[in-house]
Design a protein around this motif. Structure first.
Motif, PDB file in Angstrom:
ATOM      1  N   ARG A  53      24.545 -83.805 -78.955  1.00  0.00           N
ATOM      2  CA  ARG A  53      23.507 -84.812 -78.736  1.00  0.00           C
ATOM      3  C   ARG A  53      24.066 -85.860 -77.785  1.00  0.00           C
ATOM      4  O   ARG A  53      25.261 -86.120 -77.764  1.00  0.00           O
ATOM      5  N   GLN A  54      23.176 -86.482 -77.040  1.00  0.00           N
ATOM      6  CA  GLN A  54      23.568 -87.539 -76.131  1.00  0.00           C
ATOM      7  C   GLN A  54      23.432 -88.890 -76.835  1.00  0.00           C
ATOM      8  O   GLN A  54      22.407 -89.172 -77.468  1.00  0.00           O
ATOM      9  N   CYS A  55      24.453 -89.707 -76.733  1.00  0.00           N
ATOM     10  CA  CYS A  55      24.464 -91.036 -77.350  1.00  0.00           C
ATOM     11  C   CYS A  55      23.316 -91.867 -76.784  1.00  0.00           C
ATOM     12  O   CYS A  55      23.118 -91.920 -75.568  1.00  0.00           O
ATOM     13  N   LEU A  56      22.572 -92.529 -77.658  1.00  0.00           N
ATOM     14  CA  LEU A  56      21.448 -93.356 -77.225  1.00  0.00           C
ATOM     15  C   LEU A  56      21.895 -94.581 -76.440  1.00  0.00           C
ATOM     16  O   LEU A  56      21.120 -95.150 -75.680  1.00  0.00           O
ATOM     17  N   GLN A  57      23.134 -95.001 -76.616  1.00  0.00           N
ATOM     18  CA  GLN A  57      23.617 -96.210 -75.953  1.00  0.00           C
ATOM     19  C   GLN A  57      24.302 -95.905 -74.625  1.00  0.00           C
ATOM     20  O   GLN A  57      23.913 -96.431 -73.599  1.00  0.00           O
ATOM     21  N   CYS A  58      25.311 -95.052 -74.633  1.00  0.00           N
ATOM     22  CA  CYS A  58      26.122 -94.851 -73.425  1.00  0.00           C
ATOM     23  C   CYS A  58      25.837 -93.540 -72.698  1.00  0.00           C
ATOM     24  O   CYS A  58      26.262 -93.359 -71.565  1.00  0.00           O
ATOM     25  N   GLY A  59      25.139 -92.620 -73.354  1.00  0.00           N
ATOM     26  CA  GLY A  59      24.802 -91.355 -72.710  1.00  0.00           C
ATOM     27  C   GLY A  59      25.855 -90.273 -72.828  1.00  0.00           C
ATOM     28  O   GLY A  59      25.665 -89.166 -72.334  1.00  0.00           O
ATOM     29  N   THR A  60      26.963 -90.557 -73.489  1.00  0.00           N
ATOM     30  CA  THR A  60      28.022 -89.572 -73.681  1.00  0.00           C
ATOM     31  C   THR A  60      27.541 -88.481 -74.635  1.00  0.00           C
ATOM     32  O   THR A  60      26.883 -88.759 -75.630  1.00  0.00           O
ATOM     33  N   TRP A  61      27.885 -87.240 -74.322  1.00  0.00           N
ATOM     34  CA  TRP A  61      27.542 -86.134 -75.214  1.00  0.00           C
ATOM     35  C   TRP A  61      28.589 -86.046 -76.314  1.00  0.00           C
ATOM     36  O   TRP A  61      29.784 -86.207 -76.063  1.00  0.00           O
ATOM     37  N   PHE A  62      28.154 -85.801 -77.545  1.00  0.00           N
ATOM     38  CA  PHE A  62      29.089 -85.651 -78.663  1.00  0.00           C
ATOM     39  C   PHE A  62      28.623 -84.508 -79.561  1.00  0.00           C
ATOM     40  O   PHE A  62      27.450 -84.157 -79.602  1.00  0.00           O
ATOM     41  N   GLU A  63      29.574 -83.944 -80.263  1.00  0.00           N
ATOM     42  CA  GLU A  63      29.327 -82.781 -81.122  1.00  0.00           C
ATOM     43  C   GLU A  63      28.715 -83.197 -82.453  1.00  0.00           C
ATOM     44  O   GLU A  63      29.130 -84.171 -83.070  1.00  0.00           O
ATOM     45  N   LEU A  64      27.719 -82.460 -82.874  1.00  0.00           N
ATOM     46  CA  LEU A  64      27.117 -82.651 -84.190  1.00  0.00           C
ATOM     47  C   LEU A  64      27.591 -81.529 -85.094  1.00  0.00           C
ATOM     48  O   LEU A  64      27.309 -80.360 -84.848  1.00  0.00           O
ATOM     49  N   SER A  65      28.333 -81.884 -86.104  1.00  0.00           N
ATOM     50  CA  SER A  65      28.773 -80.879 -87.065  1.00  0.00           C
ATOM     51  C   SER A  65      29.115 -81.567 -88.371  1.00  0.00           C
ATOM     52  O   SER A  65      29.596 -82.704 -88.365  1.00  0.00           O
ATOM     53  N   PRO A  66      28.869 -80.910 -89.482  1.00  0.00           N
ATOM     54  CA  PRO A  66      29.175 -81.522 -90.780  1.00  0.00           C
ATOM     55  C   PRO A  66      30.651 -81.878 -90.933  1.00  0.00           C
ATOM     56  O   PRO A  66      30.996 -82.807 -91.644  1.00  0.00           O
ATOM     57  N   GLU A  67      31.534 -81.144 -90.255  1.00  0.00           N
ATOM     58  CA  GLU A  67      32.970 -81.413 -90.358  1.00  0.00           C
ATOM     59  C   GLU A  67      33.355 -82.697 -89.638  1.00  0.00           C
ATOM     60  O   GLU A  67      34.259 -83.401 -90.042  1.00  0.00           O
ATOM     61  N   LYS A  68      32.687 -83.015 -88.532  1.00  0.00           N
ATOM     62  CA  LYS A  68      33.049 -84.176 -87.724  1.00  0.00           C
ATOM     63  C   LYS A  68      32.266 -85.425 -88.098  1.00  0.00           C
ATOM     64  O   LYS A  68      32.811 -86.511 -88.153  1.00  0.00           O
ATOM     65  N   ALA A  69      30.982 -85.297 -88.303  1.00  0.00           N
ATOM     66  CA  ALA A  69      30.122 -86.447 -88.624  1.00  0.00           C
ATOM     67  C   ALA A  69      28.770 -85.933 -89.094  1.00  0.00           C
ATOM     68  O   ALA A  69      28.484 -84.744 -89.028  1.00  0.00           O
ATOM     69  N   ARG A  70      27.929 -86.858 -89.528  1.00  0.00           N
ATOM     70  CA  ARG A  70      26.582 -86.474 -89.951  1.00  0.00           C
ATOM     71  C   ARG A  70      25.847 -85.794 -88.795  1.00  0.00           C
ATOM     72  O   ARG A  70      26.003 -86.170 -87.646  1.00  0.00           O
ATOM     73  N   THR A  71      25.005 -84.863 -89.124  1.00  0.00           N
ATOM     74  CA  THR A  71      24.274 -84.151 -88.082  1.00  0.00           C
ATOM     75  C   THR A  71      23.060 -84.925 -87.581  1.00  0.00           C
ATOM     76  O   THR A  71      22.449 -84.523 -86.600  1.00  0.00           O
ATOM     77  N   ASN A  72      22.716 -86.035 -88.234  1.00  0.00           N
ATOM     78  CA  ASN A  72      21.592 -86.846 -87.767  1.00  0.00           C
ATOM     79  C   ASN A  72      22.060 -88.105 -87.035  1.00  0.00           C
ATOM     80  O   ASN A  72      21.298 -89.041 -86.833  1.00  0.00           O
TER      81      ASN A  72
END
Length: 88
Positions: free
Chosen positions: A20-39
């Motif tokens: 997903r792309q960060c709403l603030q800075c536009g950086t792409w980051f991984e969504l996974s239960p191991e790393k962080a919430r998926t929402n």
């Protein structure tokens, strides 16, 4: 370097990772239960805080121009109660 990037891409595809792309800075980051919430909507706590501060400041600016609290909440994508707290 390009080989490492292709390897990361192949692993991401193989593991069906979502990004997903960060709403603030536009950086792409991984969504996974191991790393962080998926929402999650922001890549970091810093971006989340910066977005909050900017929205709060924008609410105060709109209120000083005479905007209605419901319109402020709608423009900023928040609840009326939250907008009321921002424009005390």
């Amino acid at each position: 370097l390009i080989e490492a990037m292709w390897l990361q891409f192949a692993l991401a595809v193989d593991e069906s990772k979502d990004y997903r792309q960060c709403l603030q800075c536009g950086t792409w980051f991984e969504l996974s239960p191991e790393k962080a919430r998926t929402n999650r909507l922001f890549c970091s706590d810093a971006c989340k805080s910066r977005n909050y501060r900017e929205r709060k400041l924008r609410a105060q600016e709109l209120a000083s121009k005479g905007a209605d609290i419901e319109d402020i909440a709608e423009e900023l994508g928040t609840s009326v109660e939250t907008a009321k707290g921002w424009v005390k």
